[in-house]
Design a protein around this motif. Structure first.
Motif, short mmCIF file in Angstrom:
data_model
loop_
_atom_site.label_atom_id
_atom_site.label_comp_id
_atom_site.label_asym_id
_atom_site.label_seq_id
_atom_site.Cartn_x
_atom_site.Cartn_y
_atom_site.Cartn_z
N ALA A 45 0.83 -1.20 0.00
CA ALA A 45 0.00 0.00 0.00
C ALA A 45 0.86 1.25 0.00
O ALA A 45 0.57 2.24 -0.70
CB ALA A 45 -0.92 -0.01 1.21
N GLN A 46 1.95 1.22 0.76
CA GLN A 46 2.84 2.38 0.80
C GLN A 46 3.56 2.55 -0.53
O GLN A 46 3.82 3.68 -0.97
CB GLN A 46 3.86 2.21 1.94
CG GLN A 46 4.49 3.51 2.37
CD GLN A 46 3.47 4.46 2.96
OE1 GLN A 46 2.57 4.04 3.69
NE2 GLN A 46 3.60 5.75 2.66
N SER A 49 1.33 4.30 -2.84
CA SER A 49 1.16 5.69 -2.44
C SER A 49 2.40 6.54 -2.73
O SER A 49 2.30 7.65 -3.24
CB SER A 49 0.84 5.76 -0.95
OG SER A 49 0.79 7.09 -0.49
N THR A 275 0.05 4.86 4.59
CA THR A 275 -1.25 4.47 4.04
C THR A 275 -2.03 3.52 4.94
O THR A 275 -3.11 3.85 5.45
CB THR A 275 -1.07 3.85 2.65
OG1 THR A 275 -0.36 4.76 1.83
CG2 THR A 275 -2.42 3.54 2.02
#
Length: 378
Positions: A45-46, A49, A275
């Motif tokens: 997820a990071q 992002s 995130t």
């Protein structure tokens, strides 16, 4: 497949230290796999992002896949060992993974918890192949919400539920109770990202916050009911806070180091909370304290357990949705929502959280009895 219920047969249980040795390593293994999956999701997820697009074979994906692979392989080993033991005339101890069930015309005998974990891992493998095909068609994938990703996330959630079932089947042994605290915290933390799917419904009601609140109430009251321990909600909340703190520092660092190692630039003007950790409610310990207080009051006044759970779930959900805007304002500089939105979101959360608490109480009772009752064969 036909499902029939037969009277429970006498079970030869393995007791004492031998049972502890038999049940603990495999349970710890599936929990470790779930923790690795959570780490991989936070990393991935990071990455989306801070860096953006990715392909199938990236380090975040490999970490995510390895966690489920570990849980799946351990579950397969336990199922095969149980099957061979059953063919040799031995009766499996239902405290190890839950009541054994017959699978595929009773060719296999599988403890219910490990069967659930294994089915989640098998579904994950199928969705992983779909994800590979998806990348072969479209190349880079810039979002988390692609169809194969949704399937992958749901499959891991099923696998994590199986890990919680495995720990619950071991009863009230200390390691099993702690395992349920960890398993519950992992479930809430992992599924926080899935609540982003509710974002299109945001309006006067913040649907994402309500989704997080419902999930927290459901899981926290499930663990409280299954363990039967005072302080279970607070203990699970503390474990979740520890996970959030660890991922808060790990995810941005891992994305930055990995991007540098393969020569990809970071996006400009990065700011705000990481995130996945940023989606996890930071005030969960405050919520846990309040819920524990209400449950203590309910025990002292002998309130019906289901009503106490519903009230605790509603209270917890309201606190979660009221504390999330504070969290977002402090960590990301987000504007504070208006009084009308807070009031309506809180009212909806109270209802949804109450339903989650009542359902969690029922699910907890089922988990507490997963190693008892009639034997189910498929």
């Amino acid at each position: 497949m036909d499902v029939s219920v037969r009277a429970a047969r006498p079970v030869t249980r393995v007791t004492g230290g031998k049972a502890l040795t038999k049940g603990l390593p495999a349970a710890a293994g599936v929990l470790a796999g779930a923790a690795i999956s959570l780490t991989g999701l936070a990393f991935d997820a990071q990455w989306h992002s801070d860096v953006g697009p990715d392909t199938f074979f990236t380090l975040p994906h490999l970490v995510l896949y390895s966690g489920t692979a570990i849980s799946g392989l351990i579950s397969l080993f336990v199922v095969l060992a149980t099957t061979f033991a059953a063919r040799g005339g031995q009766i499996a101890d239902p405290a190890v993974g839950g009541r054994p069930v017959g699978v595929l015309g009773r060719r296999f005998t599988a403890p219910l918890g490990y069967l659930t974990t294994g089915l989640g891992a098998a579904a994950f493998l199928l969705y992983g192949l779909w994800d590979l095909w998806w990348h072969s068609l479209y190349g880079f994938d810039a979002v988390l919400e692609s169809p194969p990703h949704i399937g992958l996330l749901l499959s891991i959630s099923v696998s994590m539920m199986g890990a919680l079932m495995v720990c619950a089947a071991a009863g009230r042994r200390r390691w099993a109770v702690i395992g349920q605290f960890v398993g519950g915290a992992l479930l809430v933390a992992f599924n926080a990202v899935i609540t982003l799917g509710l974002a299109p419904l945001n309006g006067l009601v913040n649907a994402v916050s309500v989704g997080v609140a419902f999930l927290a109430s459901l899981v926290l009251l499930t663990v409280a009911s299954s363990t039967g321990r005072a302080g279970a909600v607070l203990s699970t909340s503390v474990v979740m806070t520890v996970l959030q703190l660890a991922l808060w520092f790990f995810a941005p660092w891992a994305a930055r180091v990995y991007a540098g190692s393969i020569g990809l630039p970071m996006r400009d003007n990065l700011y705000g909370a990481p995130t996945l950790p940023g989606l996890m409610p930071m005030g969960i310990v405050v919520t846990g304290l309040a819920v524990e207080g209400l449950l203590l009051l309910a025990r002292r006044h002998a309130w019906p357990a289901s009503r106490a759970a519903a009230g605790a779930g509603g209270l917890g959900a309201v606190l979660v949705v009221l504390l999330i805007p504070v969290q977002e304002a402090v960590t990301g500089g987000a504007a504070t929502p208006g009084a009308a939105q807070l009031a309506v979101t809180g009212a909806v959360a109270a209802v949804v959280g109450g339903l989650g608490g009542a359902l969690g109480h029922r699910l907890g009772l089922l988990l507490a009895n997963i190693s008892r009752g009639s034997e189910v064969t498929r």
